[in-house]
Design a protein around this motif. Structure first.
Motif, mmCIF file in Angstrom:
data_model
loop_
_atom_site.group_PDB
_atom_site.id
_atom_site.type_symbol
_atom_site.label_atom_id
_atom_site.label_comp_id
_atom_site.label_asym_id
_atom_site.label_seq_id
_atom_site.Cartn_x
_atom_site.Cartn_y
_atom_site.Cartn_z
ATOM 1 N N GLU A 63 0.846 -1.189 0.000
ATOM 2 C CA GLU A 63 0.000 0.000 0.000
ATOM 3 C C GLU A 63 0.885 1.244 0.000
ATOM 4 O O GLU A 63 1.869 1.315 0.742
ATOM 5 C CB GLU A 63 -0.887 0.023 1.245
ATOM 6 C CG GLU A 63 -1.941 -1.069 1.239
ATOM 7 C CD GLU A 63 -2.954 -0.867 2.371
ATOM 8 O OE1 GLU A 63 -4.141 -0.727 2.074
ATOM 9 O OE2 GLU A 63 -2.526 -0.846 3.551
ATOM 10 N N ASN A 64 0.482 2.233 -0.798
ATOM 11 C CA ASN A 64 1.224 3.491 -0.806
ATOM 12 C C ASN A 64 0.794 4.399 0.329
ATOM 13 O O ASN A 64 -0.356 4.374 0.774
ATOM 14 C CB ASN A 64 1.010 4.217 -2.137
ATOM 15 C CG ASN A 64 1.797 3.591 -3.268
ATOM 16 O OD1 ASN A 64 2.744 2.839 -3.029
ATOM 17 N ND2 ASN A 64 1.413 3.898 -4.490
ATOM 18 N N CYS A 65 1.722 5.226 0.782
ATOM 19 C CA CYS A 65 1.431 6.215 1.811
ATOM 20 C C CYS A 65 2.464 7.324 1.673
ATOM 21 O O CYS A 65 3.238 7.324 0.707
ATOM 22 C CB CYS A 65 1.497 5.575 3.186
ATOM 23 S SG CYS A 65 3.022 4.675 3.439
ATOM 24 N N TYR A 66 2.452 8.267 2.592
ATOM 25 C CA TYR A 66 3.394 9.385 2.461
ATOM 26 C C TYR A 66 3.885 9.855 3.822
ATOM 27 O O TYR A 66 3.072 10.174 4.698
ATOM 28 C CB TYR A 66 2.765 10.551 1.695
ATOM 29 C CG TYR A 66 3.778 11.630 1.391
ATOM 30 C CD1 TYR A 66 4.693 11.461 0.346
ATOM 31 C CD2 TYR A 66 3.859 12.783 2.159
ATOM 32 C CE1 TYR A 66 5.649 12.421 0.084
ATOM 33 C CE2 TYR A 66 4.814 13.750 1.902
ATOM 34 C CZ TYR A 66 5.715 13.560 0.851
ATOM 35 O OH TYR A 66 6.665 14.510 0.595
ATOM 36 N N PHE A 67 5.204 9.923 3.957
ATOM 37 C CA PHE A 67 5.835 10.356 5.205
ATOM 38 C C PHE A 67 6.525 11.702 5.009
ATOM 39 O O PHE A 67 6.826 12.082 3.886
ATOM 40 C CB PHE A 67 6.835 9.291 5.665
ATOM 41 C CG PHE A 67 6.150 8.073 6.214
ATOM 42 C CD1 PHE A 67 5.933 7.941 7.574
ATOM 43 C CD2 PHE A 67 5.667 7.081 5.374
ATOM 44 C CE1 PHE A 67 5.266 6.843 8.085
ATOM 45 C CE2 PHE A 67 4.995 5.978 5.882
ATOM 46 C CZ PHE A 67 4.798 5.858 7.232
ATOM 47 N N PRO A 68 6.797 12.409 6.124
ATOM 48 C CA PRO A 68 7.319 13.779 5.993
ATOM 49 C C PRO A 68 8.684 13.886 5.312
ATOM 50 O O PRO A 68 9.531 13.009 5.433
ATOM 51 C CB PRO A 68 7.424 14.262 7.442
ATOM 52 C CG PRO A 68 6.484 13.416 8.205
ATOM 53 C CD PRO A 68 6.505 12.083 7.527
ATOM 54 N N TRP A 134 2.176 1.465 14.781
ATOM 55 C CA TRP A 134 1.054 0.801 14.108
ATOM 56 C C TRP A 134 0.969 -0.693 14.382
ATOM 57 O O TRP A 134 -0.102 -1.282 14.237
ATOM 58 C CB TRP A 134 1.126 1.040 12.589
ATOM 59 C CG TRP A 134 1.025 2.490 12.190
ATOM 60 C CD1 TRP A 134 0.698 3.540 13.016
ATOM 61 C CD2 TRP A 134 1.248 3.061 10.901
ATOM 62 N NE1 TRP A 134 0.718 4.714 12.318
ATOM 63 C CE2 TRP A 134 1.045 4.455 11.010
ATOM 64 C CE3 TRP A 134 1.600 2.533 9.653
ATOM 65 C CZ2 TRP A 134 1.193 5.325 9.920
ATOM 66 C CZ3 TRP A 134 1.735 3.401 8.574
ATOM 67 C CH2 TRP A 134 1.533 4.781 8.703
ATOM 68 N N VAL B 37 1.692 12.232 8.616
ATOM 69 C CA VAL B 37 1.860 11.009 7.847
ATOM 70 C C VAL B 37 0.525 10.752 7.160
ATOM 71 O O VAL B 37 -0.507 10.689 7.834
ATOM 72 C CB VAL B 37 2.180 9.809 8.763
ATOM 73 C CG1 VAL B 37 2.255 8.518 7.936
ATOM 74 C CG2 VAL B 37 3.478 10.032 9.524
ATOM 75 N N ILE B 38 0.526 10.632 5.854
ATOM 76 C CA ILE B 38 -0.704 10.290 5.140
ATOM 77 C C ILE B 38 -0.744 8.772 5.028
ATOM 78 O O ILE B 38 0.127 8.157 4.412
ATOM 79 C CB ILE B 38 -0.768 10.961 3.761
ATOM 80 C CG1 ILE B 38 -0.569 12.478 3.913
ATOM 81 C CG2 ILE B 38 -2.108 10.654 3.085
ATOM 82 C CD1 ILE B 38 -0.631 13.245 2.596
ATOM 83 N N LYS B 39 -1.746 8.178 5.671
ATOM 84 C CA LYS B 39 -1.840 6.717 5.734
ATOM 85 C C LYS B 39 -2.479 6.153 4.455
ATOM 86 O O LYS B 39 -3.009 6.912 3.637
ATOM 87 C CB LYS B 39 -2.615 6.329 6.998
ATOM 88 C CG LYS B 39 -1.891 6.810 8.264
ATOM 89 C CD LYS B 39 -2.671 6.513 9.529
ATOM 90 C CE LYS B 39 -2.474 5.058 9.928
ATOM 91 N NZ LYS B 39 -3.098 4.800 11.271
ATOM 92 N N PRO B 40 -2.405 4.839 4.261
ATOM 93 C CA PRO B 40 -2.822 4.291 2.960
ATOM 94 C C PRO B 40 -4.228 4.708 2.493
ATOM 95 O O PRO B 40 -4.407 5.015 1.317
ATOM 96 C CB PRO B 40 -2.715 2.780 3.175
ATOM 97 C CG PRO B 40 -1.559 2.649 4.118
ATOM 98 C CD PRO B 40 -1.730 3.808 5.080
ATOM 99 N N TRP B 43 -3.976 8.325 1.511
ATOM 100 C CA TRP B 43 -3.142 8.428 0.313
ATOM 101 C C TRP B 43 -3.867 7.907 -0.911
ATOM 102 O O TRP B 43 -3.744 8.452 -2.016
ATOM 103 C CB TRP B 43 -1.822 7.679 0.503
ATOM 104 C CG TRP B 43 -0.930 7.894 -0.660
ATOM 105 C CD1 TRP B 43 -0.710 7.036 -1.692
ATOM 106 C CD2 TRP B 43 -0.205 9.094 -0.966
ATOM 107 N NE1 TRP B 43 0.125 7.619 -2.620
ATOM 108 C CE2 TRP B 43 0.450 8.873 -2.198
ATOM 109 C CE3 TRP B 43 -0.051 10.322 -0.313
ATOM 110 C CZ2 TRP B 43 1.245 9.846 -2.793
ATOM 111 C CZ3 TRP B 43 0.751 11.287 -0.913
ATOM 112 C CH2 TRP B 43 1.385 11.049 -2.124
ATOM 113 N N GLU B 47 -4.313 9.738 -4.394
ATOM 114 C CA GLU B 47 -3.927 9.153 -5.686
ATOM 115 C C GLU B 47 -5.063 9.255 -6.697
ATOM 116 O O GLU B 47 -4.835 9.517 -7.874
ATOM 117 C CB GLU B 47 -3.543 7.676 -5.531
ATOM 118 C CG GLU B 47 -2.123 7.477 -5.065
ATOM 119 C CD GLU B 47 -1.692 6.006 -5.099
ATOM 120 O OE1 GLU B 47 -2.512 5.115 -5.402
ATOM 121 O OE2 GLU B 47 -0.512 5.763 -4.797
ATOM 122 N N LEU B 168 1.138 18.674 -0.216
ATOM 123 C CA LEU B 168 1.336 18.207 -1.590
ATOM 124 C C LEU B 168 0.346 18.941 -2.468
ATOM 125 O O LEU B 168 -0.792 19.186 -2.059
ATOM 126 C CB LEU B 168 1.095 16.697 -1.658
ATOM 127 C CG LEU B 168 1.943 15.897 -0.680
ATOM 128 C CD1 LEU B 168 1.567 14.429 -0.722
ATOM 129 C CD2 LEU B 168 3.416 16.063 -0.983
#
Lengths: 509, 509
Positions: A63-68, A134, B37-40, B43, B47, B168
């Motif tokens: 799964e994609n996500c985004y961190f700082p 998590w 943090v953007i979680k799955p 995110w 997307e 973003l």
């Protein structure tokens, strides 16, 4: 034949590379030290790489996500080994405000951050912290994450796509209940990278384990895919790391197993970057510019109307638009064919050679005579020249072309791969038996040295260090131990001991 | 009914918002100041937004590219007006190396940069420099670029998605031969944003021009789309700027026209950000969590097998897998339906409510009895509760459900839009005629204040400043002048002069 670049690969490979980057309109210097501007054609290639690799990352359960972007300095302190091995060259944010002073803008000294923030060079630390939050129970495992992001490493010597201060990549980070599971993941992603490089980028690669001295800091094992560039050097095109419990210990990534006992997770990380575009250039480029494999070409077919600035132009454009539409309704590689109709003003020949330099796989030209005879003139970028030194542009019935275009794209993709694979295989020496022979083979002036595949006994510690030093004096590095190498019928060329495996040795980017 | 969140919108809208962000698993605090943090699941929504907006950006003739994260301080000095108006709160990189000192990691004072680098807060300056290099002649125009990137503004008070230090976005930057062309582009992108917000995000918006005092620094005109959140506040969800020649002058973006004369370009810029996700939450969320419009839902349908940990589980999963496959082979909104089969261990009811809080548009539950009778149990997220306070889960023939699922998704999308539009329209007051009446309407304790649409005569300069000050005392702002507002039959509520247009007034995020 008169080539479309004013420098050849043979003349000066490094200068040729820069010429392709510039004349294929891929990227340029930005004026910001070590950072490049990725121009639309270069970015379009990266978008294709992202899209197709992302599909495979998702298909394998991530799964994609985004961190700082920013990581507090203190996070790095926790992973001493990681940072010790890692280059300490990082961009550090220390202030958060500008101010005007005597009409100039300056950094406001009153706006100093309490804790400096490092611009991420990679995200193991910050993602490890989140994983620690998590993951509670075995039910939360495996946790398989990926992010597409920009990262910064303050490189002293930069080269576009290959080594830039800021670059773009994906970084996968996963946590597992057991070492076996984590190792399986490490090898799964190595295989994803191998098949992606070969099937999508048309770059043949060797997938294997890096020797001990080349491991990612903190990793128990590092695997890579290694590609051979046209100058015979190796390019590490992707890596997959089995991190054991190094990062779990640092960030307390642990779980309660089904018996109620607390266990450390085993983690992995893996990544590829915009460096892949450098690999595409140095694998497929020729003395006329880039050749983009059809699967990653932003436009696979360019339809070029030969305009005269006269009344008939509208008809030609309409005829071309029909061709574009028909092509777009077809599939190649199970996706709609990507076609650009380019009716911009300008000389037809100049436009043709612009697209040749950019490496569009197929260029179709349509002039008034083509239209009258329901023909098109077709140029394949993988076979640009006839033996007589003229560009190999062939008149063809429009309908035949339309019927065959999709399979022609697939053929070009395969040709590029086969060409690269043949060249690479011919440039791998397997008959070199000791360090003296290596030195001779790689002596200055030796033509097109390529790689050596040698039997070795996997020496470690000081024995390995000595070998690495000797090779370094020849500007050589140990690349990887191929997964599919089999067992040699020979002794280790370094130790003379029985060899259980092969290793590749090469100069490298 | 017992709601799935432990706080309601009415209790405390701000706290409810944070609860949705957290319990719908969208994002969380990262431990890095102001960065999330953007979680799955969050995110995945981004997307979808990226993919669908990017398609529209490309369809309107723009090309993507990528510019550096870092901008040298000196670049900002050139655009004094731009920076003066812009918050000077920016992250500044001053050093490029760490070092170990007494076992700790510190910033190496010997590695100070000659020129500080600003982490981009927006890219007009660096993209303007490139445009200056790339544009020579009228043939190079228009130049229509876009990039997807992270940007940083050192916000003092942050709120997830709505205002974060790193966020973003996409930023479009275009250059044109004439002011008319640039204005046409500005309005084209405003319309792209309007239709995207309404058709894709199901958020009704007002597209219009910002008043003079709300213009982007350096812009000749700024346009926005404004959305009403459920607490009656406005959210500026996207902006499109006509920059005239301000940035062309600063970066020397000029071209030779077809007469050979040198001319300045007219430029535009436009952007939307991860803030849109905040808008989705505050438009569609309810007391049970998020409701994601189907077009941007990472999974549109969740298939939940009711497992018993018994022998029959395999059969149920196989039955569910058939349902998943059949759904995936269908199209909704001209794309394949996105379906997740969720066979993870855990109690069925808990898993159901997890997906309710996340806002999956349709949840399909399948137990042994459903399977025996070829049925499924269907939950629509847009109509969760029956009048008797029970969850509105309906048994339905599997084949009927499969036949209707795609159109049900389209119906849910439309319902969400209509619900939001009705709520917004009811909360716009059009009968308020002077500042006193405004003050009364927005008095503390007034229930659900909403917006005011007022006739105005577009005062400027000091007259405007006075109005802005008076409104500010009421925590109100001028939002925008609707493009589709028509001409009022009334005098300006501020000046008493004849009004040619309307303006919206609201509290805002």
């Amino acid at each position: 034949m008169r080539h479309a670049l004013d420098i050849t690969r043979k003349d000066d490979f490094a200068a040729w590379y820069q010429a392709v980057v510039s004349q294929a309109d891929l990227a340029e210097e930005s004026g910001v030290r070590g950072c490049m501007v990725i121009k639309p054609w270069g970015w379009g290639i990266w978008e294709r790489i992202q899209r197709l690799l992302d599909d495979r990352i998702k298909e394998t359960g991530h799964e994609n996500c985004y961190f700082p972007l920013f990581i507090p300095l203190s996070y790095f302190a926790k992973e001493a080994e990681h940072v010790e091995g890692f280059a300490k060259e990082m961009a550090v944010v220390t202030h958060h405000r500008l101010k005007s002073e005597n009409g100039a803008l300056v950094v406001d000294p009153d706006a100093k951050l309490e804790e400096p923030l490092v611009v991420r060079p990679t995200s193991e630390t910050v993602i490890g912290q989140a994983m620690g939050r998590w993951i509670q129970s075995w039910r939360d495992l495996p946790l398989k994450l990926n992010q597409w992001a920009n990262v910064v490493r303050w490189e002293m010597r930069t080269r576009m796509f290959l080594r830039t201060s800021e670059f773009l990549w994906q970084e996968g980070h996963t946590a597992h209940a057991t070492g076996e599971d984590a190792m399986e993941e490490t090898l799964l992603m190595l295989e994803v990278y191998r098949s992606f490089a070969e099937d999508v980028l048309a770059i043949p690669v060797i997938a294997g384990e890096k020797p001990e001295n080349e491991r990612f800091p903190g990793a128990d094992a590092t695997y890579s895919i290694e590609a051979m560039m046209q100058d015979g050097k190796a390019l590490q095109a992707g890596t997959s790391h089995y991190l054991g419990t190094t990062f779990s210990q640092a960030a307390d990534i642990s779980y309660q197993d089904d018996q109620g006992a607390q266990q450390l997770c085993h983690t992995t990380s893996w990544g590829v970057s915009t460096r892949l575009i450098g690999g595409v250039i140095m694998t497929h480029g020729d003395d006329d510019g880039l050749r983009v494999p059809p699967r990653i070409a932003p436009h696979q077919i360019i339809v070029l109307p030969m305009l005269r600035g006269k009344d008939g132009d509208g008809d030609i454009i309409a005829y071309c638009e029909e061709i574009r539409k028909t092509l777009t309704s077809q599939d190649a590689f199970r996706e709609p064919v990507r076609v650009l109709l380019d009716p911009r003003p300008g000389k037809a020949a100049q436009k043709r050679w612009d697209w040749v330099r950019k490496g569009a796989p197929i260029i179709v030209e349509v002039g008034p005579r083509d239209m009258a005879s329901e023909q098109v003139s077709v140029l394949r970028r993988d076979r640009l020249w006839r033996e007589d030194g003229k560009a190999d542009i062939n008149g063809e019935s429009r309908d035949d072309f339309l019927f065959n275009a999709a399979s022609l794209l697939e053929e070009i993709q395969e040709n590029l791969f086969t060409e690269a694979q043949t060249r690479r295989d011919e440039a791998i020496r397997t008959d070199i038996e000791d360090m003296d022979a290596i030195a001779e083979y790689f002596a200055e002036g030796a033509d097109k040295p390529g790689w050596i595949r040698a039997a070795w006994s996997r020496p470690t510690g000081e024995a390995l260090d000595r070998i690495v030093e000797q090779l370094k004096a020849l500007k050589l590095t140990l690349r990887n131990i191929p997964n599919e190498g089999g067992k040699p019928e020979a002794a280790c060329i370094f130790t003379g001991e029985e060899a259980a495996e092969y290793i590749y040795i090469a100069r490298a980017y």
